[in-house]
Design a protein around this motif. Sequence first.
Motif, PDB file in Angstrom:
ATOM      1  N   TRP A 285       0.531  -1.347   0.251  1.00 16.31           N
ATOM      2  CA  TRP A 285       0.274  -0.490  -0.151  1.00 16.31           C
ATOM      3  C   TRP A 285       0.926   0.817  -0.481  1.00 16.31           C
ATOM      4  N   LEU A 286       2.112   1.153   0.951  1.00 16.62           N
ATOM      5  CA  LEU A 286       2.956   2.352   0.665  1.00 16.62           C
ATOM      6  C   LEU A 286       3.396   2.471  -0.462  1.00 16.62           C
TER       7      LEU A 286
ATOM      8  N   ARG B 222       2.393   1.616  -3.039  1.00 19.23           N
ATOM      9  CA  ARG B 222       1.261   1.736  -4.622  1.00 19.23           C
ATOM     10  C   ARG B 222       1.167   3.692  -4.193  1.00 19.23           C
ATOM     11  N   THR B 223       0.760   4.671  -2.876  1.00 19.49           N
ATOM     12  CA  THR B 223       0.827   5.401  -2.644  1.00 19.49           C
ATOM     13  C   THR B 223       1.909   6.422  -2.834  1.00 19.49           C
ATOM     14  N   LEU B 224       3.197   6.109  -3.159  1.00 17.63           N
ATOM     15  CA  LEU B 224       4.431   6.673  -3.301  1.00 17.63           C
ATOM     16  C   LEU B 224       4.529   7.956  -4.310  1.00 17.63           C
TER      17      LEU B 224
ATOM     18  N   GLY C 213       2.086   6.804  -6.929  1.00 18.47           N
ATOM     19  CA  GLY C 213       0.970   7.556  -7.788  1.00 18.47           C
ATOM     20  C   GLY C 213      -0.080   6.214  -8.394  1.00 18.47           C
TER      21      GLY C 213
ATOM     22  N   SER D 296       7.663  12.945   0.932  1.00 19.61           N
ATOM     23  CA  SER D 296       6.405  14.205  -0.198  1.00 19.61           C
ATOM     24  C   SER D 296       8.049  14.871  -1.243  1.00 19.61           C
TER      25      SER D 296
ATOM     26  N   ALA E 266       7.542  11.884  -4.017  1.00 23.59           N
ATOM     27  CA  ALA E 266       6.231  11.155  -4.186  1.00 23.59           C
ATOM     28  C   ALA E 266       6.305  12.102  -5.193  1.00 23.59           C
TER      29      ALA E 266
END
Length: 441
Positions: A118-119, A121-123, A125, A252, A255
Motif C-alpha cells: 500500500w505504501l 502504491r501511494t508514493l 501514485g 513528499s 512522491a
Amino acid sequence: MSQTAAPATGAASPRRIAALALPALVVLAAEPLYVLVDTAVVGHLGRVPLAALAVGGTVLTLAAWLGTVVAYGTTGRSARRFGSGDRAAAVAEGVQASWLALSVGVLMAVAIQVGGGWLARTLVGGPGEVADAAAGWLRVAALGAPGLLLAAAGNGWLRGIQDTRRPLLFVLAPNLLSALLCPLLVYPAGLGLVGSAVANAVAQTISGGLFAAALVRERVSLRPRPRSIRQQLVLSRDLLIRGVAFQASFLSATAVAARFGAAAVGAHQIAVQLWFFTALVLDALAIAAQALIGAALGAGDAAGARALARRIALLGGACGAAFAVLIAAGAGLVPSWFSSDPQVREQAMVAWPWFVALQPIGGVVFALDGVLIGAGDVRYLRNLTIVAALGGFLPAIWLAYGLDLGLGGIWAGLTLFVVLRLVALLLRLRSGGWAVTGAVR
C-alpha cells in the motif's frame, strides 16, 4: 570500568575535534556509501528497478532517521553524564536506548510486511511495475530495521563516552561485506533487485549484533527498565517530531518526483542519495560537537561550549565549500556512474546546480544542529524544523508539482528549507540561551 570522564575545557582543541570527527566521518559515510554502490548496481538493471529503489529506499530512510533520533538523543545525555564524571550512568543511558531502538525496529519491520504494498502504491501514485518492485524490495530490506536501529543506539552511547574506535569497526566491516554481496546477489545469483535488499538487511543485522555485544562487555545491568525507557522516549519526543518533519518532507519530494515520470524519480534518487551522503559526511563535525558540547556543559564550562560552537560552525562552512567545488567539477561525470539512461542523466543535471549551492549552507546548518543537540536544546530544533518544513519545503515542492516545474522546483524547495534553518540557527547561536550547564538539562 573506569569512572573517569574526558576533560571538558581542553576538549575544544582542533586536534580533539578531529579525533572525534574523523572516525565518525567513516561511520557516517559507510551506510550512504553502500547505498550509492547499491544505486549504481541497481541502476544498470534498468529504469524501473532504479525507480523502485528510489521509492523503497526513501521509505527505509525513515528507519535511518528514527535511528538518528535515538543516537543523537543518547549522545547528548550520555555525554553530559560522562562530562560530570559518571561513566556508568553514561553507559546505562545506552542500555535503555538499545531496548527502545530494538522495539521500534521490530515494530517497523512488521508494519512494512503488512503495509509495504500500500505504501509503495501511494508514493508512486498508483499500481504498476515500479510500485510492485518497490514493495518487494521493501519487504526484504525491512528485516534489517531492528539491527539498523540497535546500531544507531550503540553509536549514540559510545559517542557520548567519546569512544569512536568501536563504532568505526562495528559499522564499516558489515557494510564492506554488504558492498561485496550486493553485486553478487543481483547479477551472478540472479536475484535482481531483491538481491540488493538481502545485502542491505545482512549488513544492518550484523552491525546491530556487534553493538549489542559491546553493551554486554561493559558488565552493566542489561535489564530493561520501562520507566527509564518511557523517560527517554519523552525526552526524545522533540527529536522524534523533528525527524518526522524531515521524513514527511523527503517522502513528499519523492512522491512529487515520481509523478514527473520514471526518469525524473530515478534522477532524484541519484541526487538525493548524493545529498544524503554529503550531508552525513559533513555531519561528522556535528557528532564531535554533540560529544564535546555535552561534556563541556556537563562539567559546567559554558564559555568553552560557546567558543567550541563558533569554531565548529566555521569548520562546517569551510568543509561544505570544499564539497561544492568537488561536486561542481564532477557534474558531467558523476550521474553516469549511476545510470546509463540518457533521460535520467539529463534530469540529474536539472538538480545539480541546486545540489552544489546547498553544500556550504548545509555545512554550517549541520554543525549547529550538532551543537544544539549536544546542549539538549532540541525543542528549539523541533520548532524550527516544523516551521521550515510546513512554511517552506512542503509548499514549495507541491507548488512545483502544480505548476509543472519539474525536478528543479523540488530542489529549489529543498534549498529554501535549508536557508530558513541557517538563519534561525545563527540567531540562536548568537543568543547563547542554549548553553545550560549541569549533568542533566
